[in-house]
Design an enzyme around this catalytic site. Structure first.
Site: not given
Length: 449
Positions: A194-196
């Site tokens: 889910s991270k950038n």
């Protein structure tokens, strides 16, 4: 909520994140063909390549890859010298991994309140929480906004305490011209899907300028061994370590994503700022603020409601947030809470559910009650705010965010009707409902019902 069409058309959907390009697929296939899948594989190149490239991107001398972001924080704290019975200061608002990481080292989490504007650690609260047992401060850059690192590091330096940046949500953010993850004694990132900066699953990165910390972290991730870049593995453990080895497939995927990271972050920044620019004209909402000396990674967007602008007393902040959140969801905006309780209200801390009552039962550990009411800024933010997550990460999300802005404007136009609903709505704060749900789940899980 009151009938009529949605502001966000149903066919305008959130684009999948992370993006998966042909280049990403080729990177994964490259690993599959190599037959080298972990840091224990002689001649493996992807993990070392990611470590080298992320260290260069952040501006540190060293980077150590591990299996996930929480493991990164545990390994980093241990490499910095945190031991059983030590105290580690942690913000009362964060993902639970920020606090369980020290707990896994048998260290005692000491929670402090936040600044209600930045949602990050309040430096004054840090100073008040320091004791002779304090060994480290976990500085979470929540939602992607850097904390006040100058004030925090000055406090830490006066007391001889290590600063450990938890930049799990802040890839690419900068503080006074420096990348987050380059300022603390040792720092961590998550590569969760889910991270950038994501991987195709889980991963974590540890950054530091300290060669000794980097060596210890490398040993701690794999049973305390020193694994040579080439030659035979000794299988000799020099200290107590974990099995937190990174995965070469996931490292290769992240290396591929990293080649597009800066360009995607720049587009995301433009998209989000356009959204916030429109919302800033609506008096009923407080949008995220970014001090002039730092940049925001925009991992999560948190919005607060202003009861006075809706013609309500401050006491109606909670029910107003709940009603506005419901109205936005009806318009197609995925407004939702991020964290339901202050971390100290989580059962693992409030009820000392560690290692049979440890580390709190260790000799010399000061008794500290974990009470939600001791963190008024966190309680207020949890009650009067909601978040938008993931929808804005894709660089092609601009048209979707424009429709989100339409939805906010529509909600604001109907403020009188929403305020009337909020004024007569029974309201139970998140943290109270979460405690009740937790009791039922715990009892059901252990056959108590």
């Amino acid at each position: 909520m009151f009938g009529g069409g949605r502001a966000v058309p149903r066919d305008l959907r959130i684009k999948a994140w992370p993006m998966v390009t042909e280049q990403d697929e080729q990177a994964v296939q490259r690993v599959l063909r190599s037959g080298r899948f972990t840091s224990a594989s002689a001649g493996e190149e992807e993990i070392a390549g990611l470590e080298r490239e992320w260290a260069r991107h952040v501006g540190t001398e060293h980077c150590v890859a591990v299996s996930n972001g929480t493991a990164a924080l545990s390994v980093a704290l241990s490499a910095a010298g945190v031991e059983p019975g030590d105290e580690v200061i942690v913000p009362a608002l964060s993902f639970i991994g920020s606090a369980t990481a020290p707990l896994h080292l048998m260290a005692v989490p000491v929670f402090v309140d936040i600044d209600p504007v930045t949602f990050n650690l309040d430096p004054a609260a840090i100073e008040a929480a320091i004791t002779g047992r304090t060994k480290a401060i976990v500085v979470v850059h929540l939602h992607g906004l850097p904390a006040d690192l100058d004030r925090i590091t000055a406090i830490a330096d006066r007391h001889g305490i290590a600063v450990v940046e938890d930049a799990a949500q802040a890839h690419g953010a900068r503080y006074r011209g420096r990348a987050v993850g380059s300022i603390g004694a040792v720092n961590t990132f998550s590569l969760n899907v889910s991270k950038n900066l994501a991987t195709c699953g889980e991963g974590g990165l540890i950054t530091t300028d300290d060669a000794d910390i980097a060596t210890r972290a490398t040993m701690l991730r794999q049973f305390g061994e020193l694994i040579p870049a080439s030659g035979e593995r000794s299988y000799v453990a020099h200290l107590l370590g974990w099995n937190c080895k990174p995965n070469a497939i996931q490292a290769a995927f992240t290396r591929s994503r990293l080649t597009h990271f800066d360009a995607e972050a720049a587009v995301r920044d433009r998209n989000v700022r356009r959204l916030l620019g429109r919302l800033a004209d609506l008096p009923g909402f407080l949008v995220p603020e970014v001090p002039a000396d730092r940049t925001h990674a925009w991992h999560i967007l948190r919005f607060r409601v202003r009861p006075a602008a809706f013609g309500l007393a401050d006491a109606f902040a909670g029910p107003l947030r709940a009603v506005v959140q419901r109205a936005l969801r009806a318009e197609g905006v995925p407004a939702a809470p991020y964290q339901l309780q202050p971390l100290p209200a989580q059962r693992v801390f409030a009820e000392r559910r560690g290692f049979g009552g440890y580390p709190w039962a260790l000799p010399g550990v000061v008794e500290r009650p974990y009470r939600a009411e001791d963190f008024p800024a966190v309680l207020r933010v949890l009650d009067d705010s909601f978040t938008v997550q993931k929808a804005h990460l894709h660089p092609e999300s601009g048209p979707l965010l424009d429709r989100y802005a339409d939805a906010f404007e529509k909600v604001w136009e109907h403020r009188d009707a929403l305020a009337a609903v909020a004024a007569r709505t029974a309201h139970t704060p998140h943290w109270e409902r979460a405690s009740e749900i937790g009791d039922a789940e715990w009892e059901a899980a252990f056959g108590m019902r």
